[in-house]
Design an enzyme around this catalytic site. Sequence first.
Site, mmCIF file in Angstrom:
data_model
loop_
_atom_site.group_PDB
_atom_site.id
_atom_site.type_symbol
_atom_site.label_atom_id
_atom_site.label_comp_id
_atom_site.label_asym_id
_atom_site.label_seq_id
_atom_site.Cartn_x
_atom_site.Cartn_y
_atom_site.Cartn_z
ATOM 1 N N ALA A 1 0.838 -1.206 0.000
ATOM 2 C CA ALA A 1 0.000 0.000 0.000
ATOM 3 C C ALA A 1 0.869 1.250 0.000
ATOM 4 O O ALA A 1 0.657 2.184 0.775
ATOM 5 C CB ALA A 1 -0.930 -0.012 1.219
ATOM 6 N N GLY B 1 0.642 1.099 -5.076
ATOM 7 C CA GLY B 1 -0.600 0.404 -4.685
ATOM 8 C C GLY B 1 -1.665 1.394 -4.262
ATOM 9 O O GLY B 1 -2.832 1.303 -4.664
ATOM 10 N N THR C 1 11.074 -2.663 -4.190
ATOM 11 C CA THR C 1 12.185 -3.445 -4.746
ATOM 12 C C THR C 1 13.425 -2.547 -4.738
ATOM 13 O O THR C 1 13.901 -2.117 -5.787
ATOM 14 C CB THR C 1 11.866 -3.881 -6.195
ATOM 15 O OG1 THR C 1 11.430 -2.718 -6.937
ATOM 16 C CG2 THR C 1 10.772 -4.916 -6.244
ATOM 17 N N LEU D 1 3.227 5.618 -13.922
ATOM 18 C CA LEU D 1 2.762 6.898 -13.369
ATOM 19 C C LEU D 1 3.945 7.695 -12.827
ATOM 20 O O LEU D 1 4.953 7.128 -12.418
ATOM 21 C CB LEU D 1 1.723 6.679 -12.272
ATOM 22 C CG LEU D 1 2.121 5.958 -10.978
ATOM 23 C CD1 LEU D 1 2.874 6.854 -10.022
ATOM 24 C CD2 LEU D 1 0.875 5.431 -10.308
ATOM 25 N N CYS E 1 12.844 5.896 -8.030
ATOM 26 C CA CYS E 1 12.992 4.928 -9.130
ATOM 27 C C CYS E 1 14.195 5.126 -10.040
ATOM 28 O O CYS E 1 14.861 4.152 -10.379
ATOM 29 C CB CYS E 1 11.726 4.941 -9.973
ATOM 30 S SG CYS E 1 10.312 4.315 -9.054
ATOM 31 N N LYS F 1 10.470 16.514 -6.291
ATOM 32 C CA LYS F 1 9.894 17.400 -7.301
ATOM 33 C C LYS F 1 8.628 18.015 -6.718
ATOM 34 O O LYS F 1 8.196 17.611 -5.629
ATOM 35 C CB LYS F 1 9.614 16.654 -8.601
ATOM 36 C CG LYS F 1 8.553 15.573 -8.486
ATOM 37 C CD LYS F 1 8.270 15.038 -9.878
ATOM 38 C CE LYS F 1 7.334 13.878 -9.833
ATOM 39 N NZ LYS F 1 7.055 13.327 -11.139
ATOM 40 N N ARG G 1 12.359 10.668 -1.364
ATOM 41 C CA ARG G 1 13.336 9.607 -1.625
ATOM 42 C C ARG G 1 14.301 10.029 -2.735
ATOM 43 O O ARG G 1 13.885 10.484 -3.786
ATOM 44 C CB ARG G 1 12.609 8.303 -1.997
ATOM 45 C CG ARG G 1 11.876 7.721 -0.792
ATOM 46 C CD ARG G 1 11.121 6.461 -1.134
ATOM 47 N NE ARG G 1 9.964 6.712 -1.981
ATOM 48 C CZ ARG G 1 9.145 5.754 -2.410
ATOM 49 N NH1 ARG G 1 9.377 4.501 -2.081
ATOM 50 N NH2 ARG G 1 8.119 6.054 -3.172
ATOM 51 N N ARG H 1 16.455 25.231 -9.728
ATOM 52 C CA ARG H 1 15.400 24.786 -10.647
ATOM 53 C C ARG H 1 15.117 25.815 -11.737
ATOM 54 O O ARG H 1 14.145 25.649 -12.481
ATOM 55 C CB ARG H 1 14.107 24.513 -9.855
ATOM 56 C CG ARG H 1 14.251 23.423 -8.803
ATOM 57 C CD ARG H 1 14.298 22.053 -9.441
ATOM 58 N NE ARG H 1 14.525 21.007 -8.453
ATOM 59 C CZ ARG H 1 14.509 19.712 -8.748
ATOM 60 N NH1 ARG H 1 14.273 19.313 -9.977
ATOM 61 N NH2 ARG H 1 14.734 18.813 -7.834
HETATM 62 N N1 LIG Z 1 6.848 5.460 -6.620
HETATM 63 C C1 LIG Z 1 6.732 5.517 -7.933
HETATM 64 O O1 LIG Z 1 6.569 6.582 -8.522
HETATM 65 C C2 LIG Z 1 6.785 4.257 -8.771
HETATM 66 C C3 LIG Z 1 6.396 4.333 -10.116
HETATM 67 C C4 LIG Z 1 6.432 3.181 -10.874
HETATM 68 C C5 LIG Z 1 6.883 1.991 -10.317
HETATM 69 N N2 LIG Z 1 7.278 1.939 -9.023
HETATM 70 C C6 LIG Z 1 7.709 0.641 -8.485
HETATM 71 O O2 LIG Z 1 6.641 0.085 -7.722
HETATM 72 C C7 LIG Z 1 7.145 -0.619 -6.581
HETATM 73 C C8 LIG Z 1 6.567 -0.032 -5.311
HETATM 74 O O3 LIG Z 1 6.960 1.324 -5.236
HETATM 75 P P1 LIG Z 1 6.330 2.300 -4.148
HETATM 76 O O4 LIG Z 1 6.913 3.646 -4.447
HETATM 77 O O5 LIG Z 1 4.868 2.106 -4.087
HETATM 78 O O6 LIG Z 1 7.020 1.700 -2.828
HETATM 79 P P2 LIG Z 1 6.615 2.002 -1.322
HETATM 80 O O7 LIG Z 1 7.841 1.724 -0.522
HETATM 81 O O8 LIG Z 1 5.940 3.322 -1.215
HETATM 82 O O9 LIG Z 1 5.516 0.880 -1.003
HETATM 83 C C9 LIG Z 1 5.795 -0.463 -0.926
HETATM 84 C C10 LIG Z 1 4.917 -1.036 0.185
HETATM 85 O O10 LIG Z 1 5.044 -2.459 0.173
HETATM 86 C C11 LIG Z 1 4.932 -2.911 1.518
HETATM 87 N N3 LIG Z 1 5.445 -4.273 1.639
HETATM 88 C C12 LIG Z 1 6.728 -4.704 1.558
HETATM 89 N N4 LIG Z 1 6.780 -6.044 1.713
HETATM 90 C C13 LIG Z 1 5.503 -6.462 1.910
HETATM 91 C C14 LIG Z 1 4.906 -7.724 2.126
HETATM 92 N N5 LIG Z 1 5.647 -8.843 2.171
HETATM 93 N N6 LIG Z 1 3.572 -7.787 2.283
HETATM 94 C C15 LIG Z 1 2.810 -6.652 2.226
HETATM 95 N N7 LIG Z 1 3.316 -5.432 2.026
HETATM 96 C C16 LIG Z 1 4.643 -5.335 1.859
HETATM 97 C C17 LIG Z 1 5.714 -1.889 2.307
HETATM 98 O O11 LIG Z 1 5.364 -1.911 3.676
HETATM 99 C C18 LIG Z 1 5.320 -0.583 1.590
HETATM 100 O O12 LIG Z 1 4.228 0.047 2.219
HETATM 101 C C19 LIG Z 1 8.662 -0.526 -6.680
HETATM 102 O O13 LIG Z 1 9.145 -1.662 -7.356
HETATM 103 C C20 LIG Z 1 8.885 0.706 -7.540
HETATM 104 O O14 LIG Z 1 10.103 0.643 -8.250
HETATM 105 C C21 LIG Z 1 7.210 3.050 -8.240
#
Ligand SMILES: NC(=O)c1ccc[n+]([C@@H]2O[C@H](COP(=O)([O-])OP(=O)(O)OC[C@H]3O[C@@H](n4cnc5c(N)ncnc54)[C@H](O)[C@@H]3O)[C@@H](O)[C@H]2O)c1
Length: 459
Positions: free
Chosen positions: A9, A13, A88, A159, A272, A335, A342, A429
């Site tokens: 989440a 998510g 990840t 996104l 990312c 940004k 991060r 910027r």
């Molecule tokens: N943030 C972005 O803009 C973005 C955009 C595209 C892709 N991504 C990719 O999407 C993925 C998630 O990114 P994010 O920014 O949402 O990360 P995030 O750290 O904000 O969220 C990940 C969530 O996963 C949870 N989690 C970890 N292990 C778990 C488990 N075993 N069971 C349940 N929950 C668990 C964590 O507690 C955390 O809340 C990454 O691989 C990232 O590279 C991120």
Amino acid sequence: MTNILCIGAGYVGGSTMPVFASHCPEDRFVVVDINEARIEAWQSDQLPIYEPGLEEIVRQTRGKNLFFSTEINRNIAEADIIFVSVNTPTKTFGQGAGRAADLQYWEKTARQILENSSSSKIVVEKSTLPVRTAEAMERILNSNGSGLHFDILSNPEFLAEGTAIRDMQNPDRVLIGGRETESGRKAVEKLVGLYASWVPRDRIITTNLWSSELSKLVANAFLAQRISSINSISALCEKTEANISEVANAIGRDDRIGRRFLQASVGFGGSCFRKDILNLVYLSEHYGLPEVARYWEQVVLMNDYQEARFASNMVASMFNTVAGKRIALFGAAFKANTSDTRESPALAVCRALIEERADLVLTDPHALDNACDDLKDLGGRITYEIDPYAACKNAHAIAILTEWPQYAQLDYEKIYQSMVKPAFIFDGRNLLDHKKLYDLGFNVYPIGKPPLTRLVSMG
Ligand SMILES: NC(=O)c1ccc[n+]([C@@H]2O[C@H](COP(=O)([O-])OP(=O)(O)OC[C@H]3O[C@@H](n4cnc5c(N)ncnc54)[C@H](O)[C@@H]3O)[C@@H](O)[C@H]2O)c1
């Protein structure tokens, strides 16, 4: 009705599932996480992340066909489709440390899905993963001996934070990779069907699994490469009295180059770009392609250089010392329009100036809590101040580190009056009206343009 679960989440998510829920009212969406505080926040009025439009869409769907929960096992058992959007990060230990993706959260999730499933399911990779991860996932999930079958799809998320809801509502494209088997094709069609509730069919691209996984890493590498390219030229502009905005405009008018992502700055950030490029570097090395690895690694090295260069230019311009000088830093988010800090260049600049013993005041409209957490090892050496006017009082310098539009609207005359003279502005910027600031009395240092100063540089 289809039961859809999203594990993780976080930003992805938490911002994608509400949009799905709003467009697929017949289906049921549950978002789970191991982080209880995060889930509690998703259930409250104080959402854990800031994104324009998110609050509204969560309010519309939550409790109707969108639910947030910490009950992972039960929800796995009930789900037909499981999106996995756990983090990840870059591995910090062992083989590939500092480059490879740390897949421990992903693998734990796959095993948890296996342990709690009593029906076949579609598992969707939403996290960004190294190419061919789905193969490992297939091996783990389909090694169950109980006749269950799991189809793995890759559906990388494109996104951008700050415009996540808009991007999800109106994506340039949706990418879905799957196996060329009968059940693989059916799984792809099922996911295509969900997106087709609001995305025009011609924007939904289907490919093989490996193309889909790799495309996400490559998209981020290309985007970051443009920033590093223009930033490298900004350094050359500063040496030659060329102007980076003029250069960017002149080259961007060529359709083959295009105008977007040519804004020179203190550097790129976000969770990312860096990690995905390092992942690409690691993969290239792993497959015996060192020249490819070095090519992409340079994008990250150029970004480190730009951040360091910005901080050292500040010190050089302020008579080669900032020790004990109050400096107001505008922006902590990587940004505008996000609370995410991060890999924010603002944090790198903070750390470099703290090394020089500056007395820092950091301000940001949405990201101060995150920044405070990221910089907690620096203890009381930074002050956090929500009001930019208060941050500037008795400061020697201001550095613009995030392009929040409100920073362009401030009363700089009032700010100038409250500062120590000579007063400096370092615009990381190129957001502000530099000529106007110079006329007010500031010494102005943009990125990639000649400084507007009455002082002779000692740098
Ligand atoms: N943030 C972005 O803009 C973005 C955009 C595209 C892709 N991504 C990719 O999407 C993925 C998630 O990114 P994010 O920014 O949402 O990360 P995030 O750290 O904000 O969220 C990940 C969530 O996963 C949870 N989690 C970890 N292990 C778990 C488990 N075993 N069971 C349940 N929950 C668990 C964590 O507690 C955390 O809340 C990454 O691989 C990232 O590279 C991120």
